[in-house]
Design a protein around this motif. Structure first.
Motif, short mmCIF file in Angstrom:
data_model
loop_
_atom_site.label_atom_id
_atom_site.label_comp_id
_atom_site.label_asym_id
_atom_site.label_seq_id
_atom_site.Cartn_x
_atom_site.Cartn_y
_atom_site.Cartn_z
N LYS A 140 5.53 18.09 4.26
CA LYS A 140 6.00 18.78 5.46
C LYS A 140 7.09 17.98 6.15
CE LYS A 140 2.00 21.48 6.94
NZ LYS A 140 0.89 21.57 7.90
N LEU A 141 6.97 16.65 6.10
CA LEU A 141 7.95 15.79 6.76
C LEU A 141 9.07 15.36 5.80
CD1 LEU A 141 5.33 14.23 8.98
CD2 LEU A 141 7.58 14.79 9.88
N ASN A 142 9.23 16.14 4.74
CA ASN A 142 10.32 15.90 3.78
C ASN A 142 10.28 14.55 3.11
OD1 ASN A 142 11.48 18.43 4.16
ND2 ASN A 142 12.62 17.72 5.97
N ILE A 143 9.09 14.02 2.89
CA ILE A 143 8.96 12.83 2.04
C ILE A 143 8.59 13.37 0.66
CG2 ILE A 143 7.74 10.67 1.61
CD1 ILE A 143 9.26 10.47 4.18
N GLN A 144 9.56 13.25 -0.26
CA GLN A 144 9.37 13.86 -1.58
C GLN A 144 8.25 13.20 -2.36
OE1 GLN A 144 13.17 13.70 -3.57
NE2 GLN A 144 14.15 14.07 -1.59
N VAL A 196 0.86 -1.18 0.00
CA VAL A 196 0.00 0.00 0.00
C VAL A 196 0.90 1.23 0.00
CG1 VAL A 196 -1.81 1.24 1.23
CG2 VAL A 196 -1.77 -1.25 1.27
N SER A 197 0.55 2.24 -0.83
CA SER A 197 1.43 3.39 -0.99
C SER A 197 1.43 4.28 0.26
CB SER A 197 0.97 4.23 -2.18
OG SER A 197 -0.18 4.97 -1.84
N ALA A 198 2.52 5.03 0.41
CA ALA A 198 2.65 5.95 1.55
C ALA A 198 1.47 6.92 1.60
CB ALA A 198 3.97 6.72 1.44
N LEU A 199 1.09 7.43 0.43
CA LEU A 199 -0.01 8.38 0.36
C LEU A 199 -1.31 7.76 0.90
CD1 LEU A 199 -0.40 11.30 -0.74
CD2 LEU A 199 -1.32 10.27 -2.81
N ASP A 200 -1.60 6.54 0.47
CA ASP A 200 -2.83 5.87 0.92
C ASP A 200 -2.79 5.55 2.42
OD1 ASP A 200 -4.18 5.95 -1.46
OD2 ASP A 200 -3.38 4.04 -2.18
N ILE A 201 -1.59 5.24 2.90
CA ILE A 201 -1.45 4.93 4.33
C ILE A 201 -1.77 6.15 5.18
CG2 ILE A 201 0.31 4.52 6.10
CD1 ILE A 201 1.53 2.47 4.11
N ARG A 210 10.36 5.83 6.91
CA ARG A 210 9.18 5.10 7.37
C ARG A 210 8.58 5.77 8.60
NH1 ARG A 210 10.25 -1.35 7.56
NH2 ARG A 210 11.81 -1.01 5.94
N GLN A 211 9.46 6.16 9.52
CA GLN A 211 8.98 6.78 10.75
C GLN A 211 8.33 8.14 10.44
OE1 GLN A 211 8.18 5.56 13.29
NE2 GLN A 211 7.98 7.16 14.80
N ARG A 212 8.84 8.83 9.41
CA ARG A 212 8.22 10.12 9.05
C ARG A 212 6.84 9.91 8.43
NH1 ARG A 212 12.14 12.69 5.44
NH2 ARG A 212 13.62 10.99 5.82
N VAL A 213 6.69 8.81 7.68
CA VAL A 213 5.35 8.47 7.16
C VAL A 213 4.42 8.21 8.36
CG1 VAL A 213 3.99 6.77 5.86
CG2 VAL A 213 6.24 7.48 5.02
N ASN A 214 4.94 7.52 9.35
CA ASN A 214 4.17 7.21 10.55
C ASN A 214 3.72 8.49 11.26
OD1 ASN A 214 3.02 5.42 12.29
ND2 ASN A 214 4.90 4.92 13.41
N ILE A 215 4.63 9.45 11.37
CA ILE A 215 4.29 10.73 12.03
C ILE A 215 3.24 11.49 11.19
CG2 ILE A 215 5.18 12.98 12.76
CD1 ILE A 215 7.87 11.54 13.34
#
Lengths: 234, 258
Positions: A142-146, A112-117, A162-167
């Motif tokens: 904002k969390l610097n995930i390009q 599952v994509s980061a965006l959908d998560i 991964r942790q930034r996606v989580n935040i």
């Protein structure tokens, strides 16, 4: 003195937690009577040495661990609801709309994509898909995930990413109460700054935060009060 | 909060002297995935067959709230209505594909049969829908005209899923749906089921021995042992803070982390 309850976000009282490990025939006392009342716009840092029960307390506040005794009042849509006595469906409702929990590790369905998560909990709250995806995008950036990473599953990311996606997932749903379990532990210094800035912003918007912050400097920058856990009396 | 879509009350079932299920009660809501875990022989599959009305209990009742809001007592309605529900509003994915598929007719035929039984009139439309659902479960459309006999185990599981989903069911019963799948397909199937549940309100009862699948997919969980529900709760709570000795054993026995 009676506190102004209207502004109370979370009030826990005499929380005790004892784990019974049947195969070891052992009882482990993790928490013995923790109490605190926190208002919106405030941050409570849970502090103490490793193994003292910081994560245990945080997990109790999310309904992830069952407390052995005590009460946990949560301001859910203006009403104080006791999480300890709430039904399973009430707890799910409270999690969807009121409490967001950022764990130490991201645990999601692979592929599952980061965006959908990040968007999923926003859709669950009842917002339309387009708004949810737009807000998810905004928080990932904002969390610097390009942008080029948004369509990829985080399984392929580095630990810090991964942790930034989580935040992002924890923040983008804009819950009034935020629980943070060492959210910055795997982040490098610049990204840690970014994350702390976002937590301070959330607080300024009135979000109540209960967090475990490994880093003393980070802790001091965001916490209004600190709760020092003591080793439970045997 | 809304009413449950499915309600089980005091279900018990024995096979001769063997107790398969004793006094099981719970409620299932729209948009919810409920996992049932436990060792083999604990009564999981029996419970699933009772809930869907495929077998009858010794005592207890199952109430289903249909599309129009009418409460139907599953063991009291005529068999014809029960069969109709199982072809339309209820879906059942069997662990044994022989139960859920006709092995000698084509994959497309299997899906079309359910669609036509559910009231669809046009063969062309049935074929188009079959192709669409094969895509959703990641089966190659080039295999549409093959029979399930020529499919692998994992492909048969996905074909059953496609067939059941084609009529937009409101409740889906899944018996070990990811057991024979390789991990990448498994992930996609889990995502598909979760998406249908959150977007279209599909309610799912999932029997699985895979605690990771239960964790990623379900909000609530029942732990069964010897025909009894010994522990029930939010999935993350039961898996992270299990109370019963058997649940603790189950959780601590997994390789890796669930």
């Amino acid at each position: 003195m009676e506190a102004n309850t209207e502004n109370t976000a979370i009030a826990f009282k005499d929380i005790c937690k004892t784990f019974t490990l049947h195969n070891l025939k052992a009882q482990i006392k993790a928490l013995s009577g923790e109490s605190y009342t926190l208002s919106f716009g405030q941050c409570l840092a849970i502090n103490g040495p490793s193994g003292i029960g910081k994560s245990t307390l945080l997990r109790c506040l999310y309904g992830n661990y069952l407390v052995s005794s005590g009460e946990i009042k949560i301001n859910h849509r203006g009403k104080m609801v006791d999480l300890v006595r709430a039904s399973q469906r009430e707890i799910l409702e409270i999690r969807t709309h009121t409490i967001s929990y950022v764990s130490q590790f991201l645990r999601v369905i692979p592929r599952v994509s980061a965006l959908d998560i990040v968007a999923a909990p926003i859709i669950e709250k009842g917002l339309d898909k387009e708004t949810a995806l737009e807000r998810a995008r905004e928080y990932l950036l904002k969390l610097n995930i390009q942008e080029r990473l948004h369509k990829l599953p985080p399984m392929t990311f580095s630990g810090g990413e991964r942790q930034r996606v989580n935040i992002a997932r924890g923040l983008a749903r804009l819950s009034p109460i935020l629980l943070l379990d060492e959210p910055c532990a795997s982040l490098d210094f610049p990204n840690r700054q970014v994350a702390m800035e976002l937590f301070l912003n959330a607080k300024a918007q009135g979000v109540a935060i209960v967090g475990i912050f490994h880093d003393a400097e980070a802790r001091e920058s965001v916490a209004d009060v600190t709760c020092n856990l003591q080793a439970p009396k045997a | 909060m809304c009413d449950p879509i499915l309600k089980a009350a005091h279900l018990s079932k024995s096979y001769g002297k063997v107790r398969a299920l004793e006094d099981v009660s719970f409620e299932l809501f729209s948009s919810e995935v409920l996992s049932i875990v436990g060792e083999s022989g604990s009564g999981k599959s029996t419970l699933l067959k009772l809930l869907s009305g495929i077998i009858e209990p010794d005592c207890g009742r199952v109430t289903y709230r249909d599309k129009t809001g009418t409460l139907l007592s599953i063991f009291d309605i005529p068999d014809s209505l029960k069969r109709k529900l199982l072809r339309t509003e209820l879906g059942f994915v069997w662990q044994d594909p022989k139960e859920g598929l006709r092995l000698k007719i084509s994959a497309g035929g299997n899906i079309a049969e359910r669609l036509l039984a559910g009231g669809l009139r046009s063969f062309g439309e049935a074929r188009a829908k079959s192709i669409w659902w094969l895509n959703r479960v990641e089966l190659p459309v080039s295999r549409l005209d093959n029979t399930p006999e020529e499919y692998s185990g994992g492909m048969r599981a996905r074909l059953q899923l496609a067939k059941n989903l084609a009529t937009n069911p409101r409740v889906l019963f899944l018996d070990e749906p990811t057991a024979g799948l390789d991990v990448s397909v498994q992930a996609r199937i889990l995502d598909l089921i979760r998406g249908l549940s959150s977007e279209f309100g599909l309610a799912v009862v999932l029997v699985t021995h895979d605690l990771m699948v239960a964790r990623l997919l379900s909000q609530r969980i029942l732990v069964m042992k010897d025909g009894l529900v010994i522990e029930a709760g939010l999935t993350d709570q039961v898996l992270d803070d299990p109370i019963e000795p058997y649940t603790q054993l189950l959780v601590s026995s997994i390789l890796g982390e669930a």
